[in-house]
Enzyme design. Structure first.
Site, PDB file in Angstrom:
ATOM      1  N   ASP A  71       0.842  -1.199   0.000  1.00  0.00           N
ATOM      2  CA  ASP A  71       0.000   0.000   0.000  1.00  0.00           C
ATOM      3  C   ASP A  71       0.878   1.251   0.000  1.00  0.00           C
ATOM      4  O   ASP A  71       1.446   1.624   1.032  1.00  0.00           O
ATOM      5  CB  ASP A  71      -0.914   0.013   1.234  1.00  0.00           C
TER       6      ASP A  71
ATOM      7  N   TYR B  94       3.731   9.643   0.037  1.00  0.00           N
ATOM      8  CA  TYR B  94       4.685   9.031   0.969  1.00  0.00           C
ATOM      9  C   TYR B  94       6.130   9.287   0.524  1.00  0.00           C
ATOM     10  O   TYR B  94       7.074   8.963   1.266  1.00  0.00           O
ATOM     11  CB  TYR B  94       4.428   7.519   1.139  1.00  0.00           C
TER      12      TYR B  94
ATOM     13  N   LYS C 164      -1.833   5.997  -4.601  1.00  0.00           N
ATOM     14  CA  LYS C 164      -2.917   6.972  -4.362  1.00  0.00           C
ATOM     15  C   LYS C 164      -2.621   8.282  -5.060  1.00  0.00           C
ATOM     16  O   LYS C 164      -1.484   8.785  -5.018  1.00  0.00           O
ATOM     17  CB  LYS C 164      -3.090   7.217  -2.852  1.00  0.00           C
TER      18      LYS C 164
ATOM     19  N   HIS D  28      -6.711   9.828  -2.722  1.00  0.00           N
ATOM     20  CA  HIS D  28      -6.220   9.788  -1.336  1.00  0.00           C
ATOM     21  C   HIS D  28      -7.162  10.504  -0.365  1.00  0.00           C
ATOM     22  O   HIS D  28      -7.460  10.005   0.713  1.00  0.00           O
ATOM     23  CB  HIS D  28      -4.819  10.409  -1.292  1.00  0.00           C
TER      24      HIS D  28
END
Ligand code: NAD
Length: 319
Positions: free
Chosen positions: A46, A51, A80, A113
């Site tokens: 994921d 990130y 995302k 997201h």
């Protein structure tokens, strides 16, 4: 190694592993960490553009594939779409950038997201773009129905096998379902014993979406981010969770993950330690009993840690 379980996604009938590996805050040794997660049995990864580690995540995935540990089709790769790329002019480019960073031809699931369209910032200036500019969140005028149509085009182009949503509430999902050609395959939300979201989960499942829980360990992920996370009893140290763990000869972390899996909710725990990775996925040889579930139900306090306020953004997204 664990016996994995799966949730079946509508439309594609793809089997989504019920437990995956979460990549938020995997900041160092990203390639090695993701590679180790796959070696330890994780088949769902994921990730997200925000990130800021998709290059390393992709290296870890591709190393596991090139060493013959897994085939690409054995993996379920999630990314995302970040908030600053909601405008219909930017969705395809955001997907392309993620695929380039991951060094993959497609993702298994591409998720919006947040239902928050932030002002576009050219990736050449900053990638991914920020929540705020000069301390204020500026809204990009991009309606959800236009964004969703662009997400559907990613499916038609073979870049995303499934598309989904995260941090959406009932109202916006209800609206989305009125025009979606491909309805969202999954909803990813914060979910743990302090924030059980039972009504939302029930309703969303009735609409044919699968649910993924993030931050299954509750406050542990937010201690550096929010005051609430520091003051509440950590779930790992909660007497009730500890006694259920002792009863089943499991760890509190395994109880927290199993609690969601028993409800057919997918989980995506994050850990940098190989031993914890192994134990977090070792949850298929036991089940919580009715009393355990009844007891944990009492812990619900509607206590959310991943609120925008935690990041200094006064937007009541979940109200
Ligand atoms: P988490 O609930 O997985 O907790 C992670 C923390 O628990 C880390 O500090 C880790 O060191 C610790 N930990 C892990 N295993 C442990 C164990 N066995 N014993 C003790 N401590 C342990 O937190 P998370 O990272 O917030 O959530 C998981 C994933 O969900 C993320 O990595 C990300 O992929 C996803 N996520 C998505 C959103 C979203 O907006 N869609 C938001 C947050 C997280």
């Amino acid at each position: 190694m664990s016996n994995q379980q799966y949730l079946t996604l509508d439309r594609t009938n793809d089997k989504m592993p019920i437990i995956g590996f979460g990549c938020w805050k995997v900041e160092e040794n990203v390639e090695e960490t993701v590679y180790t997660a796959i070696k330890n049995g994780y088949r769902l990864i994921d990730g997200a553009a925000v990130y800021e580690n998709e290059v390393g995540v992709g290296k870890g995935i591709n190393r596991a594939i090139s060493e013959g540990i897994v085939k690409r089709e054995d993996l379920f790769v999630v990314s995302k779409l970040w908030n600053t790329y909601h405008n219909k002019a930017h969705v395809r480019a955001a997907m392309d950038r993620t695929l380039k960073d991951l060094n993959l031809d497609y993702v298994d699931l591409y998720i919006i997201h947040f239902p928050v369209p932030c002002q576009y910032v050219d990736p050449k200036e900053q990638y991914p773009g920020p929540w705020t500019i000069d301390g204020k969140m500026k809204i990009e005028k991009s309606p959800m129905h236009e964004l969703w149509a662009e997400m559907e085009k990613l499916v038609d182009a073979g870049l995303a096998r499934n598309i989904g949503i995260s941090n959406f509430n009932c109202q916006i999902i209800m609206d989305l379902l009125t025009y979606a050609k491909y309805k969202p395959a999954t909803l990813q939300i914060e979910l743990h014993p302090y924030l059980q979201q039972r009504e939302l989960v029930k309703w969303v499942k009735e609409q044919g979406l699968q649910v993924t829980a993030y931050s299954s360990f509750g406050p542990s992920s937010y201690v550096k981010l929010t005051k609430d996370a520091k003051t509440v009893t950590p779930l790992f140290e909660h007497d009730m969770i500890k006694s259920i763990a002792d009863k089943h000869k499991k760890t509190p972390a395994q109880v927290l993950l199993r609690w969601a899996i028993d409800q057919e909710i997918a989980v995506i725990p994050k850990s940098m330690s190989s031993d914890r990775m192994k134990s977090n996925i070792d949850v298929f040889d036991f089940k919580l009993d009715e009393k355990d579930h009844a007891d944990i139900k009492k812990l619900d306090e509607n206590l959310r840690f991943n609120s925008l306020f935690a990041y200094g953004i006064p937007v009541p997204l979940f109200n």
